[in-house]
Design a protein around this motif. Structure first.
Motif, PDB file in Angstrom:
ATOM      1  N   GLY A  64      45.236   9.907  79.608  1.00 25.14           N
ATOM      2  CA  GLY A  64      45.200  11.327  79.922  1.00 25.14           C
ATOM      3  C   GLY A  64      44.841  11.711  81.335  1.00 25.14           C
ATOM      4  O   GLY A  64      44.928  12.894  81.689  1.00 25.14           O
ATOM      5  N   LEU A  65      44.442  10.765  82.177  1.00 29.35           N
ATOM      6  CA  LEU A  65      44.126  11.091  83.570  1.00 29.35           C
ATOM      7  C   LEU A  65      45.407  10.949  84.388  1.00 29.35           C
ATOM      8  O   LEU A  65      45.684   9.894  84.961  1.00 29.35           O
ATOM      9  N   VAL A  66      46.187  12.001  84.397  1.00 26.33           N
ATOM     10  CA  VAL A  66      47.558  11.942  84.906  1.00 26.33           C
ATOM     11  C   VAL A  66      47.677  12.420  86.351  1.00 26.33           C
ATOM     12  O   VAL A  66      48.786  12.680  86.833  1.00 26.33           O
ATOM     13  N   GLY A  67      46.573  12.511  87.065  1.00 19.03           N
ATOM     14  CA  GLY A  67      46.629  12.933  88.454  1.00 19.03           C
ATOM     15  C   GLY A  67      45.244  13.183  89.014  1.00 19.03           C
ATOM     16  O   GLY A  67      44.229  13.028  88.318  1.00 19.03           O
ATOM     17  N   TYR A  68      45.209  13.572  90.266  1.00 21.30           N
ATOM     18  CA  TYR A  68      43.947  13.849  90.946  1.00 21.30           C
ATOM     19  C   TYR A  68      43.367  15.180  90.475  1.00 21.30           C
ATOM     20  O   TYR A  68      42.251  15.232  89.941  1.00 21.30           O
ATOM     21  N   GLY A  95      47.495  18.036  91.499  1.00 19.43           N
ATOM     22  CA  GLY A  95      47.884  16.759  92.075  1.00 19.43           C
ATOM     23  C   GLY A  95      47.275  16.568  93.442  1.00 19.43           C
ATOM     24  O   GLY A  95      46.113  16.902  93.697  1.00 19.43           O
ATOM     25  N   GLU A  96      48.070  16.039  94.370  1.00 19.22           N
ATOM     26  CA  GLU A  96      47.664  15.823  95.754  1.00 19.22           C
ATOM     27  C   GLU A  96      48.922  15.824  96.606  1.00 19.22           C
ATOM     28  O   GLU A  96      50.032  15.804  96.066  1.00 19.22           O
ATOM     29  N   MET A 123      51.924  13.802  95.660  1.00 11.97           N
ATOM     30  CA  MET A 123      52.474  14.004  94.317  1.00 11.97           C
ATOM     31  C   MET A 123      51.846  15.247  93.705  1.00 11.97           C
ATOM     32  O   MET A 123      50.737  15.207  93.199  1.00 11.97           O
ATOM     33  N   LEU A 124      52.562  16.359  93.782  1.00 10.13           N
ATOM     34  CA  LEU A 124      52.043  17.623  93.277  1.00 10.13           C
ATOM     35  C   LEU A 124      52.391  17.816  91.803  1.00 10.13           C
ATOM     36  O   LEU A 124      53.497  17.502  91.361  1.00 10.13           O
ATOM     37  N   HIS A 125      51.430  18.356  91.061  1.00  9.95           N
ATOM     38  CA  HIS A 125      51.688  18.955  89.754  1.00  9.95           C
ATOM     39  C   HIS A 125      51.828  20.461  89.992  1.00  9.95           C
ATOM     40  O   HIS A 125      50.892  21.105  90.478  1.00  9.95           O
ATOM     41  N   VAL A 126      52.970  21.014  89.661  1.00 10.67           N
ATOM     42  CA  VAL A 126      53.217  22.441  89.851  1.00 10.67           C
ATOM     43  C   VAL A 126      53.286  23.109  88.480  1.00 10.67           C
ATOM     44  O   VAL A 126      54.101  22.724  87.634  1.00 10.67           O
ATOM     45  N   TYR A 127      52.416  24.096  88.264  1.00  9.87           N
ATOM     46  CA  TYR A 127      52.342  24.803  86.985  1.00  9.87           C
ATOM     47  C   TYR A 127      52.863  26.222  87.208  1.00  9.87           C
ATOM     48  O   TYR A 127      52.321  26.976  88.026  1.00  9.87           O
ATOM     49  N   VAL A 128      53.924  26.585  86.492  1.00  5.94           N
ATOM     50  CA  VAL A 128      54.547  27.889  86.704  1.00  5.94           C
ATOM     51  C   VAL A 128      53.871  28.950  85.842  1.00  5.94           C
ATOM     52  O   VAL A 128      53.135  28.646  84.899  1.00  5.94           O
ATOM     53  N   GLU A 129      54.119  30.195  86.180  1.00  8.13           N
ATOM     54  CA  GLU A 129      53.606  31.315  85.389  1.00  8.13           C
ATOM     55  C   GLU A 129      54.180  31.256  83.970  1.00  8.13           C
ATOM     56  O   GLU A 129      55.298  30.772  83.762  1.00  8.13           O
ATOM     57  N   PRO A 130      53.419  31.728  82.979  1.00  8.76           N
ATOM     58  CA  PRO A 130      53.876  31.629  81.584  1.00  8.76           C
ATOM     59  C   PRO A 130      55.237  32.258  81.328  1.00  8.76           C
ATOM     60  O   PRO A 130      55.987  31.782  80.466  1.00  8.76           O
ATOM     61  N   ASP A 131      55.569  33.315  82.052  1.00  4.47           N
ATOM     62  CA  ASP A 131      56.844  33.990  81.810  1.00  4.47           C
ATOM     63  C   ASP A 131      57.953  33.502  82.743  1.00  4.47           C
ATOM     64  O   ASP A 131      59.055  34.073  82.749  1.00  4.47           O
ATOM     65  N   ALA A 132      57.690  32.467  83.530  1.00  3.84           N
ATOM     66  CA  ALA A 132      58.687  31.968  84.473  1.00  3.84           C
ATOM     67  C   ALA A 132      59.556  30.905  83.815  1.00  3.84           C
ATOM     68  O   ALA A 132      59.148  30.228  82.866  1.00  3.84           O
TER      69      ALA A 132
END
Length: 373
Positions: free
Chosen positions: A97-101, A267-268, A271-280
């Protein structure tokens, strides 16, 4: 999917298998390592196999007899939180479960730092990282288990997530840590001993990998590992990841047009984790990012990355909830910054990691003592 996947064979050695290799040696040596009475796992944080070979003249103890095949591959992302946890649990990031920084805690809609944020951000090491550690497995077999490291890390949340089951022993210098690890292994037959050396990683981040400071750190670690290994003790030297230097002209800074429909960036920079808005619409955001970052970074959706096996063959629901809607992996020696003040401060970091290049993912797998061929 525009993500350029690594080309190594499915049979290539991975840091995920190190724990099983060590137990196999303790049980009689029917696996990758020959038999040993006790084992010492030395982790030189941030030391890639390619960088080590390029600086062999400064690491003669480590590289003497190092064959082409004496390498393993890190996990994705090639960052400490993910890779060190895989090394010390024997499972892939999709399972521990530790999938990033920095990743999203979706239950609270906040980003959490999986290296340093355990206490301040309210993470429970026992539930956030549920996989049994190497040391818990050793204790279950009645084996002594020790972790030798820096005193400041003794009680951290990340330590409790990855080293639980081990008796922690602190020592100040690399030489003192290696000496303590070897002494514990000799004094406790059947023991599993872990020895953590962070000096190379720290020097690389701050000064770069061709700097006098990085070379001095490598020489200090090499000297520490040049001492005699006690009889019957098998020593495996490896790393969680390598790194590469990011020059200023390869730094990409995202502006407000890139960040439309984006709620969080974790992320870092490699390697970025990008989380979009719920309605996007994540697919539409992915198309825009692919166009904007064409030639600079690869962009994949969560489903594409999981389907490609980047986080391993099993991805739990908990792990999936922490993976970004989009993953942005810098190409070459680049890095992508989100433009916030906090992220801008990180642009002074020279050596970086997290991506899919061989420099980041190939790490040493070097054997001393009873493990030496």
């Amino acid at each position: 999917m525009s993500l350029m996947l690594p080309s190594e064979s499915s049979a290539a050695r991975s840091v995920v298998g190190v724990a099983d290799d060590l137990f196999s040696a303790l049980r009689g040596g029917e696996g990758a390592l020959p038999p040993a009475e006790s084992v010492v796992l030395v982790l030189v944080d941030g030391l890639g196999a390619i960088a080590l070979r390029a600086h062999a003249g400064h690491a003669r103890a480590l590289t003497a007899g190092m064959a082409k095949k004496d390498v393993a591959h890190s996990v994705f992302p090639s960052t400490t939180a993910a890779a060190l946890t895989s090394l010390l649990t024997g499972v892939w990031p999709g399972e521990h479960g530790l999938v990033g920084y920095r990743v999203l805690d979706s239950t609270r809609d906040v980003l959490v730092n999986q290296l340093t944020g355990w206490e301040s951000e309210g993470l429970d090491p026992l539930t956030w990282q549920p996989a049994p550690t190497l040391f818990e497995r050793a204790r279950a077999e009645g084996r002594p288990a020790f972790a030798v490291g820096v005193a400041a890390y003794a009680g951290s949340g990340f330590t409790r997530a990855t080293l639980r089951g081990a008796q922690f022993v602190s020592a100040q210098t690399p030489a003192a840590r290696v000496e303590a690890a070897y002494e514990l292994a000799e004094r406790h037959p059947g023991a599993v001993v872990y020895c953590y050396l962070p000096e190379v990683d720290k020097a690389g981040h701050k000064h770069g990998m061709d700097s006098p400071q990085w070379i001095a750190a490598l020489e200090e670690v090499d000297a520490a590992l040049s001492v005699r290994v006690p009889p019957g003790v098998g020593v495996l030297v490896t790393s969680d990841h390598g790194m590469l230097d990011v020059p200023a002209h390869r730094q990409v800074v995202l502006d407000d047009t890139h960040l439309a429909d984006v709620r969080h960036i974790g992320g870092e920079p490699r390697m970025l984790h990008v989380y979009v808005e719920p309605d996007a619409d994540a697919d539409r955001v992915a198309l825009r990012w692919r166009s904007d970052l064409d030639g600079l970074a690869d962009v994949a959706t969560r489903a594409e990355a999981i389907g490609a096996g980047l986080f391993g063959p099993v991805v739990t629901d908990a792990a999936a909830s922490r993976i970004g809607d989009l993953l942005v992996v810098a190409r070459g020696s680049g890095a992508v910054y989100n433009g916030t003040a906090a992220d801008q401060r990180g642009r002074g970091m020279i050596g970086q990691h997290g991506g899919l290049t061989p420099e980041e993912r190939q790490v040493p797998y070097i054997r001393f003592g009873a493990f030496r061929r």
